[in-house]
Design an enzyme around this catalytic site. Structure first.
Site, PDB file in Angstrom:
ATOM      1  N   ASN A   9       3.865  -4.518  60.818  1.00 43.38           N
ATOM      2  CA  ASN A   9       5.170  -4.086  61.345  1.00 43.38           C
ATOM      3  C   ASN A   9       6.173  -5.131  60.880  1.00 43.38           C
ATOM      4  O   ASN A   9       6.233  -6.223  61.441  1.00 43.38           O
ATOM      5  CB  ASN A   9       5.101  -4.011  62.876  1.00 43.38           C
ATOM      6  N   LYS A  11       9.338  -5.152  61.034  1.00 38.91           N
ATOM      7  CA  LYS A  11      10.565  -5.293  61.849  1.00 38.91           C
ATOM      8  C   LYS A  11      11.786  -5.377  60.932  1.00 38.91           C
ATOM      9  O   LYS A  11      11.796  -4.737  59.884  1.00 38.91           O
ATOM     10  CB  LYS A  11      10.430  -6.503  62.789  1.00 38.91           C
ATOM     11  N   HIS A  96       7.864   0.931  70.433  1.00 37.90           N
ATOM     12  CA  HIS A  96       7.677  -0.523  70.366  1.00 37.90           C
ATOM     13  C   HIS A  96       8.495  -1.168  71.482  1.00 37.90           C
ATOM     14  O   HIS A  96       9.594  -0.712  71.800  1.00 37.90           O
ATOM     15  CB  HIS A  96       8.107  -1.054  68.992  1.00 37.90           C
ATOM     16  N   GLU A  98      10.314  -3.669  71.574  1.00 42.37           N
ATOM     17  CA  GLU A  98      11.674  -4.076  71.199  1.00 42.37           C
ATOM     18  C   GLU A  98      12.620  -2.886  71.257  1.00 42.37           C
ATOM     19  O   GLU A  98      13.803  -3.047  71.595  1.00 42.37           O
ATOM     20  CB  GLU A  98      11.648  -4.731  69.805  1.00 42.37           C
ATOM     21  N   GLU A 168       0.190  -3.822  73.112  1.00 40.72           N
ATOM     22  CA  GLU A 168       0.925  -5.037  72.761  1.00 40.72           C
ATOM     23  C   GLU A 168       1.520  -5.673  74.014  1.00 40.72           C
ATOM     24  O   GLU A 168       2.597  -5.261  74.458  1.00 40.72           O
ATOM     25  CB  GLU A 168       2.065  -4.706  71.784  1.00 40.72           C
ATOM     26  N   GLY A 174       5.375 -12.285  69.076  1.00 39.47           N
ATOM     27  CA  GLY A 174       6.219 -13.281  68.424  1.00 39.47           C
ATOM     28  C   GLY A 174       6.236 -14.631  69.128  1.00 39.47           C
ATOM     29  O   GLY A 174       7.037 -15.498  68.802  1.00 39.47           O
ATOM     30  N   SER A 213       1.042 -11.611  68.295  1.00 40.16           N
ATOM     31  CA  SER A 213       0.528 -12.841  67.694  1.00 40.16           C
ATOM     32  C   SER A 213      -0.898 -12.676  67.164  1.00 40.16           C
ATOM     33  O   SER A 213      -1.720 -13.580  67.270  1.00 40.16           O
ATOM     34  CB  SER A 213       0.630 -14.018  68.675  1.00 40.16           C
TER      35      SER A 213
HETATM   36  P1  PGA Z   1       3.850 -10.377  66.247  1.00 43.89           P
HETATM   37  O1  PGA Z   1       4.473  -8.913  66.521  1.00 43.89           O
HETATM   38  O2  PGA Z   1       2.575 -10.150  65.477  1.00 43.89           O
HETATM   39  O3  PGA Z   1       4.890 -11.082  65.436  1.00 43.89           O
HETATM   40  O4  PGA Z   1       3.616 -10.995  67.579  1.00 43.89           O
HETATM   41  C1  PGA Z   1       3.666  -7.816  66.783  1.00 43.89           C
HETATM   42  C2  PGA Z   1       4.510  -6.589  67.037  1.00 43.89           C
HETATM   43  O5  PGA Z   1       5.570  -6.708  67.663  1.00 43.89           O
HETATM   44  O6  PGA Z   1       4.142  -5.467  66.621  1.00 43.89           O
END
Ligand code: PGA
Length: 254
Positions: A9, A11, A96, A98, A168, A174, A213
């Site tokens: 992903n 982003k 997601h 976000e 998630e 992140g 992560s």
């Molecule tokens: P990350 O993000 O691996 O940077 O923690 C995962 C995601 O938001 O899909």
């Protein structure tokens, strides 16, 4: 047997140059993994045409990070699942955290996106997961069940035959705070058990990815868990060597 899926992903990251280098570097690892694991990248929409050209002829699949509930019309700035399909997308991430957070997407709205993606030939990747406060107060499964239930109510349990779930935990995204393999496995098993109350066969077949992560270091132990069928990878999917190591971890556990 569920075939693992490793999905990047990206982003809001990338340039034409970095996307070109990344896709070119991932084609061979994706082809090599293909008999045992599926590999995909979800790109900012503006890059999807470029990814389509670069990935042509390889086993590297790709998708969008979101999609609209409409297929066409007066919806300025949105991206139609039909258009995404025309550009060769296999997957569309929906819900997601976000998007849920920054764009106030409710469980019901996410379910409409899931439905629109699926009805137009995309495989929805439904993201679910709890905040840190919800985790601390032991409400993980209340949150996750409500997120799943909105989709079950709108699309039915059978719809998960052609969908992917990504667990998630928001507190792990992140932050470098990966859920331990045991914590993640427990939630994945609970998700599967919840789906099994509606249809055991569907629950057994659906791929549940872990995200938050997930990186070259954490992936091997996560992917060794019984109910973890791969990963949805943010930060570590932007670097070809890291993402390739994650792909290899999925293959090793397939
Ligand atoms: P990350 O993000 O691996 O940077 O923690 C995962 C995601 O938001 O899909």
């Amino acid at each position: 047997m569920r075939k693992p899926l490793v999905m990047g992903n990206w982003k809001l990251n990338g340039t034409k140059e970095s996307v070109t280098a990344l896709v070119n570097a991932l084609k061979e690892p994706a082809d090599k993994a293909a008999p045992k694991a599926d590999v995909a990248v979800c790109a900012p929409t503006v890059f999807i045409g470029l990814v389509e050209q670069l990935a042509a002829g390889s086993k590297l699949a790709y998708g969008s990070e979101d999609c609209d509930i409409h297929v066409q019309g007066a919806y300025t700035g949105e991206n139609s699942p039909v258009m995404l399909r025309e550009f060769g997308c296999t997957y569309a991430i929906v819900g997601h955290s976000e998007r849920r957070d920054y764009h106030q997407e409710t469980n019901e709205y996410v379910a409409l996106k899931y439905q629109a993606a699926q009805q137009n030939g995309l495989i929805p990747v439904l993201c679910v997961g709890e905040s840190e406060a919800e985790y601390d107060s032991g409400r993980t499964m209340d949150v996750v069940k409500a997120e799943l239930q909105a989709v079950i109510d709108l699309c039915g349990i059978e719809s998960f035959k052609n969908a992917v779930i990504a667990y998630e935990p928001i507190w792990a995204i992140g932050t470098g705070k990966t859920a331990t393999p045991e914590v993640a496995q427990k939630v994945h098993a609970d998700i599967r058990a919840y789906l099994a109350t509606f249809n055991a066969e569907v629950a057994d077949g659906v791929r549940i990815l872990y995200g938050g992560s997930c990186n070259a270091k954490t992936a091997p132990d996560l992917f060794a868990q019984k109910d973890i069928d791969g990963g949805l990878v943010g930060g570590a999917s932007l670097k070809a060597p890291d993402f390739t190591a994650i792909i290899e971890a999925a293959v090793a556990n397939a």
